[in-house]
Design an enzyme around this catalytic site. Structure first.
Site, PDB file in Angstrom:
ATOM      1  N   HIS A 181       0.704  -1.304   0.054  1.00  8.06           N
ATOM      2  CA  HIS A 181      -0.007   0.066   0.013  1.00  8.06           C
ATOM      3  C   HIS A 181       0.815   1.150   0.073  1.00  8.06           C
ATOM      4  O   HIS A 181       0.612   2.222  -0.773  1.00  8.06           O
ATOM      5  CB  HIS A 181      -1.041  -0.045   1.058  1.00  8.06           C
ATOM      6  CG  HIS A 181      -1.778   1.159   1.363  1.00  8.06           C
ATOM      7  ND1 HIS A 181      -2.710   1.607   0.771  1.00  8.06           N
ATOM      8  CD2 HIS A 181      -1.542   2.145   2.235  1.00  8.06           C
ATOM      9  CE1 HIS A 181      -3.370   2.779   1.034  1.00  8.06           C
ATOM     10  NE2 HIS A 181      -2.520   3.335   2.128  1.00  8.06           N
ATOM     11  N   GLU A 182       1.799   1.260   0.950  1.00 11.65           N
ATOM     12  CA  GLU A 182       2.618   2.492   0.866  1.00 11.65           C
ATOM     13  C   GLU A 182       3.603   2.740  -0.236  1.00 11.65           C
ATOM     14  O   GLU A 182       3.998   3.609  -0.707  1.00 11.65           O
ATOM     15  CB  GLU A 182       3.483   2.400   2.300  1.00 11.65           C
ATOM     16  CG  GLU A 182       2.666   2.460   3.489  1.00 11.65           C
ATOM     17  CD  GLU A 182       1.734   3.849   3.603  1.00 11.65           C
ATOM     18  OE1 GLU A 182       2.232   4.856   3.157  1.00 11.65           O
ATOM     19  OE2 GLU A 182       0.838   3.590   4.158  1.00 11.65           O
ATOM     20  N   HIS A 222       1.723   4.284  -3.080  1.00  9.52           N
ATOM     21  CA  HIS A 222       1.487   5.629  -2.621  1.00  9.52           C
ATOM     22  C   HIS A 222       2.869   6.394  -3.482  1.00  9.52           C
ATOM     23  O   HIS A 222       2.795   7.346  -4.166  1.00  9.52           O
ATOM     24  CB  HIS A 222       1.362   6.210  -1.317  1.00  9.52           C
ATOM     25  CG  HIS A 222       0.209   5.926  -0.698  1.00  9.52           C
ATOM     26  ND1 HIS A 222      -0.929   6.574  -1.381  1.00  9.52           N
ATOM     27  CD2 HIS A 222      -0.081   5.433   0.331  1.00  9.52           C
ATOM     28  CE1 HIS A 222      -2.026   6.212  -0.780  1.00  9.52           C
ATOM     29  NE2 HIS A 222      -1.491   5.263   0.423  1.00  9.52           N
TER      30      HIS A 222
END
Length: 63
Positions: A27-28, A31
């Site tokens: 997820h990070e 980003h």
């Protein structure tokens, strides 16, 4: 999920993650690539969420 990275001494490291931790890392990382959660949704699902958010905004403006 296995990732390759450099530690604070610039030595290459490999580490494998599983489960929730792997999901957080993915997820990070996404980003950093400019991707958001909604980018993974189908167009139909995205439209349903958009409609719901529009209704919430309208309800909050009435208050």
């Amino acid at each position: 999920m296995t990732i390759k990275y450099q530690n604070s001494e610039f030595k290459e490291q490999n580490r494998t993650y599983h489960g929730y931790t792997a999901r957080i890392i993915q997820h990070e990382f996404e980003h950093t690539q400019g991707k958001l959660y909604i980018d993974h949704l189908s167009p139909l699902r995205r439209q349903l969420i958009k409609n719901k958010l529009v209704r919430i905004i309208k309800e909050n403006r009435r208050k």
